[in-house]
Motif scaffolding. Structure first.
Motif, PDB file in Angstrom:
ATOM      1  N   THR A 167      12.417  58.450  40.265  1.00 16.33           N
ATOM      2  CA  THR A 167      11.540  58.002  41.349  1.00 16.33           C
ATOM      3  C   THR A 167      12.162  58.218  42.720  1.00 16.33           C
ATOM      4  N   TYR A 216       1.702  61.273  44.575  1.00 18.43           N
ATOM      5  CA  TYR A 216       2.409  59.993  44.456  1.00 18.43           C
ATOM      6  C   TYR A 216       2.620  59.377  45.841  1.00 18.43           C
ATOM      7  N   SER A 274       0.077  56.374  42.020  1.00 12.37           N
ATOM      8  CA  SER A 274      -0.442  57.674  42.415  1.00 12.37           C
ATOM      9  C   SER A 274      -1.914  57.568  42.777  1.00 12.37           C
ATOM     10  N   VAL A 291       1.583  54.867  37.399  1.00  9.28           N
ATOM     11  CA  VAL A 291       2.779  55.648  37.093  1.00  9.28           C
ATOM     12  C   VAL A 291       3.554  54.892  36.016  1.00  9.28           C
ATOM     13  N   ASN A 322       7.172  61.019  30.987  1.00  7.13           N
ATOM     14  CA  ASN A 322       6.825  60.813  32.386  1.00  7.13           C
ATOM     15  C   ASN A 322       5.315  60.914  32.596  1.00  7.13           C
ATOM     16  N   TYR A 324       3.101  60.486  35.895  1.00  8.32           N
ATOM     17  CA  TYR A 324       2.944  60.237  37.322  1.00  8.32           C
ATOM     18  C   TYR A 324       1.469  60.329  37.750  1.00  8.32           C
TER      19      TYR A 324
END
Length: 417
Positions: A167, A216, A274, A291, A322, A324
């Protein structure tokens, strides 16, 4: 090419002579000011610097079409960390410095953004009994994996695996969040959890476009009520020797000084972190997307033979999932999965001589947004003059992603006192 090779060799030899002169095999680390006779009240100060020479084997060009120099220098890190305790029940820590000072971030009077010192950590913590602590501030008690909590003082590889700082600059300030945390242990199980404010600024300054991928920057777009908080945690079980959790920084290699085998799991959650546009170009409709990042990992570090007579091995592996947001892809970060590992072997120790540790690392990162994987390969050698307090690292690194194929040879000199 010959001139650059000779220059790199000369830098290696000069750094070797300088750092060998600083060797202190009995050094225990840090300058400690005692405020009472038994040393229970104290201020401890640690300082370190990492200087690199990087040689890029490929031709690159600047924004004006001029060919860049293949050899460049980098003050990778210059840091000062201090912490104080005047009562066993509480502690304050302050950590400041700069990162990656290069010819492109230098400024004529040292006042440019790239040459400024800033706080990496500032927090206070309070002990709740012997094994549990709570605290708050700008802190590094992160979730996800061991590498997301990596110390920069004792990495085995030249640097941390970048995607593991999952991050950095997106919801935090250089891998640190502002919030509250709790850490401690139940027997052999250690834990750290945190509730943080997500940063109102993000390296991802793009604007969500209708029908395209997420960006993001939910906190700045949707506000702090909907997207202001992030949650993190990491839990690891210590099968053999117990690692210290006094500070959050995870050791990269013990060089066989401990026998460690840990298995861990962690998470990072940022509700509506996001933003995606589900509308049209004429009628945008911005919505938040959660996220969520999860990982499992294992770390092994142990001497081989009696008292390390056969050397020492260090190994690490992590799988990370992951998310996002829809088809997110920005720099090295994207929705998908990652597998990474490294292994090193430190030859038998002799405190009167240099100790060598060859290593190799490999990572592959898949993204939902594209068919290509990002693959990284590192092959390196550490030369320890005085453990991690004085070492040189020489590494070849290759990174492939689509049409990008980057090959870099780096030499890093590090001292910490």
């Amino acid at each position: 090419m010959r001139k650059q090779t000779l220059l790199l060799l000369g830098l290696f030899l000069m750094s070797y002579q300088f750092m060998k002169a600083q060797g202190s095999p009995d050094y225990t680390g840090g300058l400690k000011f005692k405020f009472n006779e038994d040393g229970s009240k104290y201020l401890r100060l640690i300082s370190w610097a990492q200087v690199q020479a990087n040689y890029n084997t490929d031709e690159t060009f600047d924004g004006n079409g001029n060919e860049n120099s293949k050899l460049n220098f980098n003050l990778r890190r210059a840091r000062v960390l201090m912490f104080a305790q005047i009562n066993k029940d509480f502690l304050i820590l302050t950590h400041f410095g700069l990162n990656s000072l290069t010819s492109t971030t230098l400024s004529p009077t040292g006042k440019g953004d790239g040459s400024q010192l800033f706080f990496h950590d500032v927090w206070a913590q309070y002990n709740l009994g012997e094994n549990h602590t709570v605290g708050g501030g700008l802190h590094y008690f992160n979730g996800i994996s061991r590498l997301n909590n990596q110390s920069t003082l004792n990495m085995m590889t030249l640097d941390n695996h970048r995607q593991s700082w999952a991050t950095i600059g997106l919801s935090d300030q250089f891998a640190r969040h502002l919030g509250v945390f709790a850490k401690g242990k139940f027997g052999k199980l250690q834990y750290r959890v945190a509730i943080n404010d997500a940063s109102a600024s993000s390296l991802d300054s793009r604007t969500a476009v209708a029908g395209e991928s997420a960006v993001y920057n939910g906190r700045s777009t949707l506000g702090s009520k909907d997207s202001g908080k992030a949650f993190a945690g990491y839990f690891d079980y210590h099968f053999f020797d117990q690692e210290s959790n006094f500070l959050p920084y995870k050791v990269g290699t013990y060089l066989g000084e401990k026998k460690v085998f840990n298995v861990g799991a962690g998470f990072f959650l940022h509700p509506k972190g996001s933003v995606i546009d589900t509308g049209t170009a004429l009628s945008p409709n911005l919505e938040g997307e959660d996220v969520s990042i999860f990982a499992v990992d294992a770390f092994y570090d142990a001497p081989i033979g009696d008292d390390g007579a056969g050397g020492a091995i260090t190994a690490y592996a992590v799988f990370q999932s992951n998310d996002y947001g829809k088809n997110y892809l920005f720099s090295a970060y994207g929705t998908g999965s990652m597998v990474y590992g490294h292994v090193g072997y430190a030859f038998a120790r002799d405190k009167s001589k240099i100790r060598y540790q060859p290593y190799a690392s490999y990572g592959t990162h898949s993204y939902d947004a594209v068919d290509d994987n990002r693959n990284t390969l590192g092959i390196g050698l550490n030369a320890y003059m005085s453990g991690h307090n004085s070492k040189l690292t020489l590494e070849y690194n290759n990174q492939k992603f689509g049409d990008v194929d980057i090959n870099t040879i780096s030499l890093q000199a590090m001292i910490y006192l």
